[in-house]
Design a protein around this motif. Structure first.
Motif, PDB file in Angstrom:
ATOM      1  N   GLY A 150     -30.106  46.626  -1.612  1.00 18.77           N
ATOM      2  CA  GLY A 150     -30.871  45.218  -1.730  1.00 18.77           C
ATOM      3  C   GLY A 150     -30.413  44.276  -0.809  1.00 18.77           C
ATOM      4  O   GLY A 150     -29.656  44.485   0.175  1.00 18.77           O
ATOM      5  N   GLU A 170     -39.270  43.554   0.273  1.00 22.31           N
ATOM      6  CA  GLU A 170     -39.003  44.521  -0.697  1.00 22.31           C
ATOM      7  C   GLU A 170     -39.683  46.029  -0.301  1.00 22.31           C
ATOM      8  O   GLU A 170     -39.154  46.936  -1.022  1.00 22.31           O
ATOM      9  CB  GLU A 170     -39.976  43.906  -1.612  1.00 22.31           C
ATOM     10  CG  GLU A 170     -39.323  42.712  -2.458  1.00 22.31           C
ATOM     11  CD  GLU A 170     -40.334  42.106  -3.384  1.00 22.31           C
ATOM     12  OE1 GLU A 170     -39.956  41.392  -4.396  1.00 22.31           O
ATOM     13  OE2 GLU A 170     -41.381  42.263  -3.233  1.00 22.31           O
ATOM     14  N   GLY A 174     -34.864  49.040  -2.391  1.00 21.85           N
ATOM     15  CA  GLY A 174     -33.958  48.174  -2.880  1.00 21.85           C
ATOM     16  C   GLY A 174     -34.350  46.875  -3.258  1.00 21.85           C
ATOM     17  O   GLY A 174     -35.274  46.203  -2.834  1.00 21.85           O
ATOM     18  N   PRO A 175     -33.931  46.197  -4.422  1.00 24.12           N
ATOM     19  CA  PRO A 175     -34.262  44.804  -4.749  1.00 24.12           C
ATOM     20  C   PRO A 175     -33.619  43.850  -3.764  1.00 24.12           C
ATOM     21  O   PRO A 175     -32.810  43.862  -2.954  1.00 24.12           O
ATOM     22  CB  PRO A 175     -33.417  44.716  -6.030  1.00 24.12           C
ATOM     23  CG  PRO A 175     -32.064  45.294  -5.712  1.00 24.12           C
ATOM     24  CD  PRO A 175     -32.659  46.591  -5.160  1.00 24.12           C
ATOM     25  N   HIS A 190     -26.085  43.606  -9.498  1.00 21.68           N
ATOM     26  CA  HIS A 190     -26.295  44.946  -8.644  1.00 21.68           C
ATOM     27  C   HIS A 190     -24.888  45.195  -7.935  1.00 21.68           C
ATOM     28  O   HIS A 190     -24.749  46.574  -8.035  1.00 21.68           O
ATOM     29  CB  HIS A 190     -27.458  44.656  -7.717  1.00 21.68           C
ATOM     30  CG  HIS A 190     -27.933  45.732  -6.600  1.00 21.68           C
ATOM     31  ND1 HIS A 190     -28.749  46.804  -7.604  1.00 21.68           N
ATOM     32  CD2 HIS A 190     -27.560  46.008  -5.530  1.00 21.68           C
ATOM     33  CE1 HIS A 190     -28.779  47.632  -6.660  1.00 21.68           C
ATOM     34  NE2 HIS A 190     -28.193  47.227  -5.468  1.00 21.68           N
ATOM     35  N   LEU A 197     -25.497  46.294  -0.975  1.00 23.38           N
ATOM     36  CA  LEU A 197     -26.292  45.089  -0.539  1.00 23.38           C
ATOM     37  C   LEU A 197     -26.162  44.629   0.759  1.00 23.38           C
ATOM     38  O   LEU A 197     -25.132  44.987   1.437  1.00 23.38           O
ATOM     39  CB  LEU A 197     -26.017  43.793  -1.512  1.00 23.38           C
ATOM     40  CG  LEU A 197     -26.311  44.215  -3.087  1.00 23.38           C
ATOM     41  CD1 LEU A 197     -25.593  43.210  -3.835  1.00 23.38           C
ATOM     42  CD2 LEU A 197     -27.772  43.731  -3.260  1.00 23.38           C
TER      43      LEU A 197
END
Length: 307
Positions: A150, A170, A174-175, A190, A197
């Motif tokens: 993310g 996006e 992954g967010p 997360h 991340l």
């Protein structure tokens, strides 16, 4: 002090700018991949960067960091910066065509084994990078290998452009979370769950510590180091360097930054990025106002802890 809302004229200007960008992107996406990148790179270099003031800022930043550099060389680098930004923009809008190409890239560097070990152990990972090359190429290469990565992003001032650009982020897997209370809360959840991340650390943030970057004092956000320390996360620098053909990339994962004080960890990141910028200055985003608000006029000294 509350932020001033945009005037009607500014809002209309944002809308018109977004429509112009959408038109360029739409036209470019109809072209074959190589021609597409060449067109948007050319447009950014010859039209957008000069008209938007980006070229002037890049030249000023280069003069600030490299005062002895000849003007002709600064102009060459500024043109290369604009070319790279344009190519990165249309790459990020190229969807599966771009990610499919990036899926074939080999991963290099001492951080590859560390990342694999962290995934196996369920350890959270903060992948840190700068506006260098096209970092989305590296994220796409990792996602293609099954990594769920993310990201936290800073919303753009032009809300019209921001709305569709977020969708491109996006699409890599992954967010993604917008900076702010709600986005940061999701980002932390997360991470605490053992997620991975991406954070970028090379933009000016008010009230953050003044550290060295390219020999000049620059306010450097410590958020990535703070989060790594708080949640026991691996802090791992990664970069995607554009090749001479303008289309390929070298993806490198550096050794994890040892946990220490946030300032020491961020200085290590600044030093690593600075080495890459010195080697390939045209691949870093010199358009940002990186050194503002840090007492960073020519001849000013760094605080002792940052030397």
């Amino acid at each position: 002090m509350a932020k001033r809302g945009k005037s009607w004229g500014e809002t209309a200007g944002d809308w018109l700018s977004d429509r112009a960008v959408r038109l360029l992107i739409g036209a470019a996406l109809r072209l074959p991949y190589a021609r597409r990148l060449a067109l948007v790179g050319w447009a950014m270099r010859r039209l957008v960067a000069p008209l938007a003031g980006y070229r002037a800022r890049a030249l000023a930043n280069l003069a600030h960091v490299f005062p002895q550099m000849p003007l002709a060389e600064r102009k060459r680098i500024a043109a290369g910066v604009a070319e790279n930004v344009g190519r990165s923009l249309i790459e990020n809008y190229s969807g599966a065509e771009f990610t499919g190409r990036m899926a074939q890239l080999p991963l290099q560097g001492a951080g590859v084994a560390a990342l694999e070990a962290a995934r196996a152990a369920g350890q959270p990972v903060i992948l840190v990078t700068g506006h260098f090359g096209n970092y989305e190429a590296a994220r796409a290469a990792l996602v293609a290998r099954g990594y769920d990565i993310g990201g936290l992003y800073r919303p753009m001032k032009n809300s019209y452009f921001n709305a569709h650009y977020v969708k491109t982020m996006e699409s890599f897997g992954g967010p993604v979370f917008a900076q702010g209370r709600r986005g940061t809360a999701g980002f932390v959840r997360h991470l605490r769950a053992g997620g991975m991340l991406v954070l970028l650390f090379d933009q000016h943030v008010r009230k953050e510590p003044v550290l060295d970057f390219l020999g000049q004092p620059a306010r450097t956000p410590t958020s990535s180091a703070d989060l790594a320390l708080r949640y026991g996360a691996l802090l791992l620098p990664f970069y995607a360097t554009r090749g001479e053909d303008g289309q390929s990339f070298t993806v490198e994962l550096e050794a994890p930054v040892p946990h220490g004080t946030p300032e020491a960890m961020m200085q290590a990141l600044n030093d690593g990025l600075a080495a890459r910028v010195r080697a390939r200055p045209e691949q870093w985003f010199w358009f940002h106002n990186r050194w503002k608000g840090a007492g960073d006029g020519p001849g000013k000294k760094l605080p002792r802890k940052a030397r």
